[in-house]
Design a protein around this motif. Sequence first.
Motif, mmCIF file in Angstrom:
data_model
loop_
_atom_site.group_PDB
_atom_site.id
_atom_site.type_symbol
_atom_site.label_atom_id
_atom_site.label_comp_id
_atom_site.label_asym_id
_atom_site.label_seq_id
_atom_site.Cartn_x
_atom_site.Cartn_y
_atom_site.Cartn_z
ATOM 1 N N LYS A 1 79.939 -86.036 -107.819
ATOM 2 C CA LYS A 1 78.505 -86.100 -108.072
ATOM 3 C C LYS A 1 78.132 -84.881 -108.904
ATOM 4 O O LYS A 1 78.835 -83.869 -108.866
ATOM 5 N N PHE A 2 77.010 -84.984 -109.588
ATOM 6 C CA PHE A 2 76.490 -83.795 -110.263
ATOM 7 C C PHE A 2 75.028 -83.609 -109.903
ATOM 8 O O PHE A 2 74.221 -84.543 -110.022
ATOM 9 N N ARG A 3 74.715 -82.418 -109.423
ATOM 10 C CA ARG A 3 73.311 -82.048 -109.209
ATOM 11 C C ARG A 3 73.141 -80.654 -109.791
ATOM 12 O O ARG A 3 73.847 -79.726 -109.402
ATOM 13 N N ASP A 4 72.189 -80.559 -110.690
ATOM 14 C CA ASP A 4 72.007 -79.274 -111.377
ATOM 15 C C ASP A 4 71.217 -78.341 -110.473
ATOM 16 O O ASP A 4 70.035 -78.066 -110.703
ATOM 17 N N GLU A 5 71.880 -77.882 -109.407
ATOM 18 C CA GLU A 5 71.255 -77.040 -108.395
ATOM 19 C C GLU A 5 70.660 -75.783 -109.036
ATOM 20 O O GLU A 5 71.262 -75.201 -109.943
ATOM 21 N N MET B 1 68.829 -83.690 -111.989
ATOM 22 C CA MET B 1 69.621 -84.754 -112.577
ATOM 23 C C MET B 1 70.064 -84.366 -113.986
ATOM 24 O O MET B 1 69.257 -83.930 -114.807
ATOM 25 N N LEU B 2 71.347 -84.514 -114.226
ATOM 26 C CA LEU B 2 71.884 -84.201 -115.547
ATOM 27 C C LEU B 2 71.757 -85.453 -116.412
ATOM 28 O O LEU B 2 72.367 -86.486 -116.139
ATOM 29 N N PRO C 1 73.852 -88.314 -109.312
ATOM 30 C CA PRO C 1 73.707 -87.380 -108.197
ATOM 31 C C PRO C 1 73.892 -88.104 -106.865
ATOM 32 O O PRO C 1 74.064 -87.487 -105.814
ATOM 33 N N THR C 2 73.851 -89.441 -106.899
ATOM 34 C CA THR C 2 73.963 -90.307 -105.723
ATOM 35 C C THR C 2 73.977 -91.746 -106.252
ATOM 36 O O THR C 2 73.843 -91.956 -107.459
ATOM 37 N N LYS D 1 63.814 -98.571 -112.471
ATOM 38 C CA LYS D 1 63.270 -99.593 -111.561
ATOM 39 C C LYS D 1 62.914 -99.017 -110.202
ATOM 40 O O LYS D 1 61.929 -99.399 -109.590
ATOM 41 N N SER D 2 63.745 -98.112 -109.690
ATOM 42 C CA SER D 2 63.481 -97.562 -108.357
ATOM 43 C C SER D 2 62.428 -96.449 -108.422
ATOM 44 O O SER D 2 61.926 -96.009 -107.399
ATOM 45 N N GLY D 3 62.134 -95.989 -109.630
ATOM 46 C CA GLY D 3 61.142 -94.915 -109.776
ATOM 47 C C GLY D 3 61.748 -93.526 -109.686
ATOM 48 O O GLY D 3 61.053 -92.519 -109.820
ATOM 49 N N ARG D 4 63.074 -93.464 -109.454
ATOM 50 C CA ARG D 4 63.653 -92.143 -109.251
ATOM 51 C C ARG D 4 64.044 -91.428 -110.543
ATOM 52 O O ARG D 4 64.397 -90.248 -110.509
ATOM 53 N N TYR D 5 64.008 -92.169 -111.673
ATOM 54 C CA TYR D 5 64.391 -91.502 -112.921
ATOM 55 C C TYR D 5 63.446 -90.339 -113.202
ATOM 56 O O TYR D 5 63.851 -89.273 -113.633
ATOM 57 N N ASP D 6 62.174 -90.558 -112.911
ATOM 58 C CA ASP D 6 61.200 -89.483 -113.096
ATOM 59 C C ASP D 6 61.153 -88.539 -111.901
ATOM 60 O O ASP D 6 61.046 -87.332 -112.059
#
Length: 445
Positions: free
Chosen positions: A138-142, A93-94, A108-109, A82-87
Amino acid sequence: MRLSNYFMPILRDDPKEAEIVSHKLMLRAGMIRQESAGIYSWLPLGFQVLKNIEQIVREEQNRAGAIEVLMPTIQSADLWRKSGRYDDYGKEMLRVTDRHDRDMLYGPTNEEMITDILRSGIQSYKDLPRNLYHIQWKFRDEVRPRFGIMRGREFLMKDAYSFDLSAEAGRHSYNKMFVSYLRLFDRMGLRAIPMRADTGPIGGDLSHEFLILAETGESEVHFDRDFYDMNWSEFEIDYDDDARVASVVKEFTSKYAATDEIHDQAEYEAKVPAEKRLSGRGIEVGHIFFFGTKYSEPLGCVVQDESGKSVTIHSGSYGVGISRLAGAIIEASHDDAGIIWPEAVAPFRVGLINLKSGDTETDGMCDKIYRELTNAGVSVLYDDKDDRAGGKFARMDLIGLPWQVIIGPRGLKDGIAEVKNRATGERENVPLDQIVAQFADRAPA
Ligand code: ATP
Ligand code: MG
């Protein structure tokens, strides 16, 4: 805690994989262990520091009116679509799929989730303002996890989110977090300089990163030397006093400070006389950001105002890197011998060293003082192992407890212990019957 019963796997030599001092010292002191790239276990000593940092952040956020919740680490992809952030989020993003083939992710947040929680939980404008926060992994695949827990893939963050009826009201919520940050970093013995940060397409001046200076920091920073002379410890203020809160923010934002990303050399030179210009490197330990209706709009976070008109809620988010701070504090506070913990975050306040374990009299006195200190509520790590004195001193210096109480047969004869201050190196002979009072009476800083 008796060292003979504790779990503190000390490394004798510098670990080869560690590039910066905090990573090196955390591994050597047995605080953390790497499980895979950017993913760590927190061993007892490290875990205690993490909990102490977390508690300071919690107390100061509560004081500023924020309310603690706990959201899950695993989230459904629905709200993010919905927020558009999935893409938008990309490879950091894991993403995981559950047994029903539903798209899930390791958060991640939490902007989407908290906005939806608030939306479904409020009735009217009377339920605003609110600020909700949690302290969660949190997880961010840095791309490049490095420097130990400083840039991890899994890391502990405090993230708060404010909700207001208008942008003006939101500014006050933002200001409160700004002041709360100055306070909470100060309590950890840090001066985290608020630096203007990029606000992206939303614009405005409401985003600041808080950086502590360290040669190993990942950001290049430019700032006015005057920051050193500011009043850094008088934030005993009433958070409901909008004007007072705003005046502190104004004071700390009136001087130039910016990271390389948005640094403006011309403005810098116009605002700061040459002899006051300082450049260096810094570690980002916090980031606050006001983004208005960016998430409440797509997620339908709307409330009716006093006149019955529908209003989209204005929000900001406020992060503190709790696990990064454990490393950042070490970067700011160490010497050649090891870590120097500020009292407020130290894993134990006192390290009690028995110089002759096995000797009945020395054991008897150490045991007694250990018992009495513990009963008085002083946290003590008691080195009761039968190692050589030199090794005990080195180990105690390495783990950096603020105070060392050293007891051996020679001092016993004169009825004294040696008390060493880890930060200054100062030593003082203290009569054995005054040791407990010395620590019990003096509240930790
Ligand atoms: P950075 O610029 O360091 O990548 P960020 O701007 O992506 O951080 P925010 O989203 O602002 O990070 O997160 C809030 C805080 O969380 C940061 O100020 C930082 O202290 C901490 N943090 C962010 N990423 C990491 C990480 N990979 N490991 C440890 N702490 C982190
Ligand atoms: Mg940031």
